[in-house]
Design a protein around this motif. Structure first.
Motif, short mmCIF file in Angstrom:
data_model
loop_
_atom_site.label_atom_id
_atom_site.label_comp_id
_atom_site.label_asym_id
_atom_site.label_seq_id
_atom_site.Cartn_x
_atom_site.Cartn_y
_atom_site.Cartn_z
N SER A 273 0.89 -1.16 0.00
CA SER A 273 0.00 0.00 0.00
C SER A 273 0.93 1.21 0.00
O SER A 273 2.05 1.12 -0.51
CB SER A 273 -0.90 -0.02 1.25
OG SER A 273 -1.77 1.09 1.26
N THR A 274 0.47 2.33 0.55
CA THR A 274 1.39 3.43 0.80
C THR A 274 1.26 3.79 2.28
O THR A 274 0.23 3.52 2.90
CB THR A 274 1.06 4.68 -0.05
OG1 THR A 274 -0.23 5.17 0.35
CG2 THR A 274 1.06 4.37 -1.54
N LEU A 275 2.30 4.40 2.83
CA LEU A 275 2.26 4.78 4.24
C LEU A 275 1.08 5.72 4.50
O LEU A 275 0.38 5.60 5.52
CB LEU A 275 3.56 5.46 4.66
CG LEU A 275 4.79 4.55 4.71
CD1 LEU A 275 6.05 5.39 4.94
CD2 LEU A 275 4.63 3.51 5.82
N GLN A 276 0.85 6.66 3.55
CA GLN A 276 -0.24 7.63 3.72
C GLN A 276 -1.58 6.90 3.85
O GLN A 276 -2.38 7.21 4.73
CB GLN A 276 -0.28 8.58 2.51
CG GLN A 276 0.96 9.44 2.30
CD GLN A 276 1.93 8.82 1.31
OE1 GLN A 276 2.22 7.63 1.38
NE2 GLN A 276 2.47 9.63 0.41
N ARG A 277 -1.82 5.94 2.93
CA ARG A 277 -3.10 5.23 2.95
C ARG A 277 -3.22 4.33 4.16
O ARG A 277 -4.30 4.19 4.75
CB ARG A 277 -3.23 4.39 1.67
CG ARG A 277 -3.56 5.23 0.45
CD ARG A 277 -4.20 4.37 -0.61
NE ARG A 277 -5.25 3.52 -0.02
CZ ARG A 277 -6.02 2.71 -0.73
NH1 ARG A 277 -5.85 2.62 -2.03
NH2 ARG A 277 -6.94 1.99 -0.15
N MET A 278 -2.14 3.67 4.52
CA MET A 278 -2.22 2.72 5.63
C MET A 278 -2.63 3.41 6.93
O MET A 278 -3.40 2.87 7.72
CB MET A 278 -0.89 1.99 5.80
CG MET A 278 -0.61 1.01 4.64
SD MET A 278 1.03 0.32 4.67
CE MET A 278 0.77 -1.13 5.68
N GLY B 141 4.77 -2.76 20.60
CA GLY B 141 3.92 -3.42 19.62
C GLY B 141 2.53 -3.67 20.18
O GLY B 141 2.31 -3.68 21.39
N MET B 142 1.57 -3.80 19.27
CA MET B 142 0.23 -4.30 19.60
C MET B 142 -0.38 -4.71 18.27
O MET B 142 0.11 -4.32 17.21
CB MET B 142 -0.63 -3.23 20.26
CG MET B 142 -1.02 -2.07 19.37
SD MET B 142 0.09 -0.67 19.56
CE MET B 142 -0.25 -0.24 21.24
N SER B 143 -1.44 -5.51 18.29
CA SER B 143 -2.07 -5.90 17.04
C SER B 143 -2.67 -4.66 16.39
O SER B 143 -3.22 -3.79 17.08
CB SER B 143 -3.16 -6.94 17.30
OG SER B 143 -2.57 -8.10 17.86
N LEU B 144 -2.55 -4.59 15.06
CA LEU B 144 -3.04 -3.42 14.34
C LEU B 144 -3.76 -3.91 13.08
O LEU B 144 -3.20 -4.68 12.30
CB LEU B 144 -1.84 -2.53 13.95
CG LEU B 144 -2.14 -1.20 13.26
CD1 LEU B 144 -2.90 -0.26 14.20
CD2 LEU B 144 -0.85 -0.53 12.81
N VAL B 145 -5.01 -3.47 12.92
CA VAL B 145 -5.81 -3.91 11.77
C VAL B 145 -5.82 -2.80 10.73
O VAL B 145 -6.15 -1.65 11.04
CB VAL B 145 -7.26 -4.24 12.20
CG1 VAL B 145 -8.06 -4.78 11.01
CG2 VAL B 145 -7.26 -5.25 13.35
N ILE B 146 -5.43 -3.14 9.49
CA ILE B 146 -5.41 -2.16 8.40
C ILE B 146 -6.20 -2.74 7.22
O ILE B 146 -5.96 -3.87 6.79
CB ILE B 146 -3.97 -1.83 7.97
CG1 ILE B 146 -3.18 -1.30 9.19
CG2 ILE B 146 -3.96 -0.80 6.84
CD1 ILE B 146 -1.72 -0.99 8.90
#
Lengths: 450, 454
Positions: free
Chosen positions: A412-417, A437-442
């Motif tokens: 993807s791109t950092l901006q979109r993520m 860290g922690m779980s991250l949903v994208i």
């Protein structure tokens, strides 16, 4: 700092006292040691025990900067370093903003960096810890072999003095264990790892490290290449930490000043989903990289970079701050005595959500749990924002973890993520890295496979 | 010192002494920001007893400091008893791989700084869309001496000179970057043959062409890799997996495969530390063994792994000159030097013409491999679409992913235009060492391209 190191401070002071009229001089002095034990098949494969020291001297004159360093605190070596730094300063281009940090009155947040128990820990017991971890990893699953199993500790003392009035010194020690595993099924081999950190070896959770190392390797057995499609990813805490580090490089004040940040000129704008609050807080003692001073000797401090999705600030050293007409945020970083300070985040964390990983996955019909990424240095460009990494993990189907997948990329791109963040886990893991860290949903990430 | 190291009855003791001086200069944002001088000097002492290696290092090169370190290393190997055995050292071995004509230490710093300014001006002159330039110069003179209880006494003087430039261009679709570097194991004469302005222009054009780039495809496609840029593919796809320390632990997909066909018969893979002024060249390795040319894969058949002292001793065979370490403060292990694939027979233009729909990679970035599973990635820094046998539109950056043994088998065309690539730093177990790579233009019939376009 909390505990001073008068001997090193005196060495730094003696260098600074030799400043010629019109010179700014900074001396950064270090001494440290390490123990490294590697165990393999129940035997010590190697044992390293050593001490090292070094000095880095920066001289600024008429806006020109020179730097030199040496791996010695001998008087002759220091004299040579000072002379070389002075000579080197003649070749810089005059820069009106060049200059050392000046004390800014921001108080340090006292923390404990030295553990007497670790300092006195018997060598034989360190070896036994590594052997115990290897046994636990092997016992966790019959398909598991151990590639290497390590105990590492180090201690360090630093002092920095400048002609501008900075005088700081302190000491710290730390230790960790790590294990690399291999899991076999016929011709196929998959890899895993686990680790534990603690103020002293008594705090290690060896069982968790062994379990995670075994599980990471075994659950990938039988993994196949998934079909290409757009999907939702759940980043494991270890992967989230690496993602946050990349994001933070776009918030570097020096990059902003030099026109290399994709977020330059966007302060006050929404750059992330409103649930995203990104904080750099080296004063949080839970962070592995917590510190009381930055690389220039200013107090480390809590900085809120993105607040509810809105970009609030960039991080600065005294140099980048001077260029941007603002104040240092205490974010000078240095890689040791052999480099002069740059700018960076010290201890990142996202304000966590409430759900654990299983609960986050339960809310996803179709996606992929990303257990590890590779090529963060080769397929991610923080200037253009392009993001593409190799990955392995588990497919998610109907709210549950399904079959393992490997040899695919996520892009993807950092901006979109940042805008596509769909949930932040509450499963904070204080990893031995620059970011927790922690779980991250994208959402809406491209998975490339077959 | 070797006596002190072996005083506790160890089987092997080694002293490695290093004195390295370096100079670097950096330019950014139009300014020469800093000239840096560094000196690293110290000794690492290794003692092997049974399967255990004890190691200690010190920057105190006095006899007292060295003996203390030797005793620490011996104690670390944790062997009791034993006595002292005198060691008869052989004659000093020196094995220079090339001549250094201009010692960078003899070159005035102002000339190094002028290179930076010349590159900056050249990059900015290419186009007004070039908005930022940073450039770096670096040289190092590394003198090493190795002595061990087998009687080895060897020395080397390794001179390296490096230049790098990165460019940012800005356009309607945001910023893009370009990067070029050159590095050789020779002195300042490297700039007699290489023009930093030309290097800067190439970096600028790379950034500019990407301003119009479209997202890279997502999925599996044929990939053509230009000469002298894809050596990192072999470094990751199989180089690391042929390191004997990883093989010995069963952490390589290539374990037990010597004599077997592991690659397309087109592929002959060499690792050669004695290769003139290339970036990975060394006279001796960091265990005192002369560098040499090692054939790893011959016509697709795996012929040998790479070896250091410890692993070779266990197998009762010769070392291969691949025992390297970052500095005196690190233990040596099996490392690559200059790793490359030799020429094939195809005309490089024919390789593109024979490809209906695919990706042409003009410049690869770094990579990473899991040697046990064989899965590896490498970045494409400059790439184009191939449509109907022609190179067409530029693509944005991304990673490619593949599985080493599969990719080696899938190489179906190999060019006759061999070239070495850019200087690299290979990281393993926390240590970085300089390595080179090279290859002719080649095609992999199927690789997964990690873009975002359907």
């Amino acid at each position: 700092m909390t505990v001073g190191v008068p001997e090193l401070q005196a060495i730094a002071d003696r260098v600074v006292a030799q400043a010629a009229p019109g010179e700014q001089v900074e001396a950064f002095v270090m001494r440290g040691g390490e123990t490294a034990v590697r165990v393999y098949e129940g035997e010590v494969e190697h044992f390293v025990s050593a001490q090292s020291e070094g000095v880095g001297i920066r001289i600024i004159r008429d806006g020109r900067t020179g730097f030199a360093h040496a791996a010695s605190l001998g008087e002759d070596a220091i004299a040579e370093v000072l002379a070389e730094a002075r000579d080197n300063s003649a070749f810089g281009t005059p820069d009106d903003w060049a200059g050392l940090a000046v004390p800014d009155g921001v108080p340090q947040v006292p923390q404990k960096f030295w553990d007497d128990d670790l300092a006195a820990y018997p060598t034989g017991d360190k070896i036994e810890i590594a052997k115990a971890l290897e046994r636990l990893a092997l016992a966790a699953d019959p398909r598991v072999r151990v590639e290497d199993c390590n105990y590492d500790d180090d201690w360090g003392e630093v002092a920095v003095s400048t002609t501008t009035g900075i005088r700081e010194s302190g000491r710290g020690n730390s230790c960790y264990v790590s294990v690399s595993t291999l899991a076999d099924d016929g011709d196929e081999t998959q890899t895993g790892f686990g680790f534990a950190v603690g103020d002293s070896p008594r705090e290690f959770d060896l069982g968790k490290a062994a379990r995670e190392a075994a599980e990471r390797a075994t659950r990938l057995l039988g993994a196949v290449k998934p079909p290409s499609k757009r999907t939702t990813v759940v980043l494991d805490p270890f992967v989230t930490s690496q993602f946050l580090s990349v994001v933070s490089s776009t918030l570097n004040g020096e990059s902003v000043a030099k026109g290399r940040s994709l977020f330059a000129g966007r302060l006050g704008e929404a750059v992330a989903n409103p649930m995203v609050t990104l904080v750099d807080d080296p004063t949080d003692a839970r962070a592995y990289t917590a510190t009381d001073i930055d690389g220039e000797g200013l107090a480390a401090r809590r900085n809120v970079l993105i607040d509810g999705g809105t970009l609030r600030m960039f991080v600065h050293s005294s140099y980048s701050a001077r260029r941007m007409g603002t104040s240092s945020t205490g974010n000078a970083v240095r890689g040791g005595y052999a480099s002069s300070p740059g700018v960076g985040c010290l201890a990142l964390q996202l304000v966590p959500g409430t759900l654990d990983q299983a609960a986050l996955i339960a809310g996803i019909d179709e996606g992929v749990l990303v257990q590890s990424v590779s090529g963060m240095h080769s397929g991610v460009n923080p200037i253009s924002g392009d993001f593409s990494t190799g990955a392995s993990g588990m497919l998610i189907r109907n709210g549950a973890v399904a079959e393992p997948v490997r040899e695919f990329t996520i892009a993807s791109t950092l901006q979109r993520m940042l805008l596509d963040v769909a949930a932040i886990g509450g499963d904070v893991d204080w990893l031995p890295m620059r970011a927790a860290g922690m779980s991250l949903v994208i959402r809406d990430v491209t998975m490339s496979g077959s | 010192m070797l006596d002190a190291g072996r005083a506790t009855g160890a089987e092997f003791a080694e002293v490695f002494v290093e004195d390295k001086r370096s100079t670097s200069a950096g330019l950014d944002d139009g300014r020469v920001e800093q000239v840096t001088s560094g000196r690293t000097r110290g000794a690492g002492i290794r003692v092997v007893a049974g399967e255990t290696t004890g190691f200690a290092y010190t920057s105190d090169l006095s006899e007292r400091g060295l003996v203390a370190a030797a005793q620490a290393a011996a104690a670390a190997a944790r062997q009791g008893g034993g006595g002292v055995r005198a060691v008869a050292l052989g004659p000093l071995v020196q094995h220079p791989v090339n001549d250094v004509r201009i010692d960078p230490r003899e070159v005035a710093k102002i000339r190094k700084v002028e290179l930076l300014q010349r590159a900056d001006e050249a990059a900015r002159a290419v186009d007004g869309a070039v908005v930022q330039v940073s450039a770096g110069y670096g040289d190092s003179v590394r003198q090493i001496l190795v002595a061990n209880s087998d009687g080895v006494l060897a020395a080397d003087r390794q001179v390296r000179t490096l230049f790098r430039i990165s460019v940012v261009a800005n356009g309607d679709l945001g910023m893009q970057t370009g990067y070029e570097s050159l590095g050789h194991t020779i002195g300042f004469e490297v700039f007699d043959d290489a023009d930093v302005a030309e290097l800067a222009e190439r970096a600028a054009r790379q950034a500019l062409v990407k301003l119009k780039a479209r997202p890279a495809p997502s999925g599996t496609l044929p990939v053509v890799i230009r000469q002298g840029t894809g050596g990192v593919l072999f470094h990751e796809a199989c180089g690391h997996g042929l390191e004997a320390d990883l093989v010995a632990k069963g952490a390589s997909v290539y374990r037990g495969k010597v004599g077997e066909l592991v690659a397309s018969p087109l592929v002959t893979l060499i690792d050669d530390g004695s290769m003139g002024g290339e970036w990975g060249a060394i006279g001796i390795d960091d265990e005192g063994h002369p560098s040499q040319r090692n054939v790893l894969i011959q016509d697709g058949v795996l012929t040998d792994y790479m070896w250091d002292y410890l692993r070779a001793r266990r197998e009762g065979r010769a070392q291969s000159g691949n025992g390297r370490r970052e500095s005196y403060a690190d233990l040596p292990m099996v490392r690559m030097t200059n790793t490359f694939v030799t020429n094939g027979a195809d005309d490089p233009d024919d390789i593109v013409r024979a490809t209906d729909h695919g990706v042409y990679v003009a410049k690869l970035g770094g990579g990473q491999v899991d040697t046990a599973s064989g899965d590896f990635v490498f970045g494409m820094v400059e790439a184009y679409l191939i449509e109907d046998g022609r190179i067409t539109e530029p693509l944005r950056e991304g990673n490619l992913i593949g599985n080493g043994p599969q990719v080696l088998r899938d190489i179906d065309m190999l060019g006759n235009d061999f070239a070495m690539g850019n200087p690299g730093t290979c990281g393993k177990d926390g240590q970085g060492v300089p390595v080179g790579d090279g290859q002719p233009t080649l095609r992999v019939k199927a690789l997964t391209v990690g873009g975002t376009a359907a």
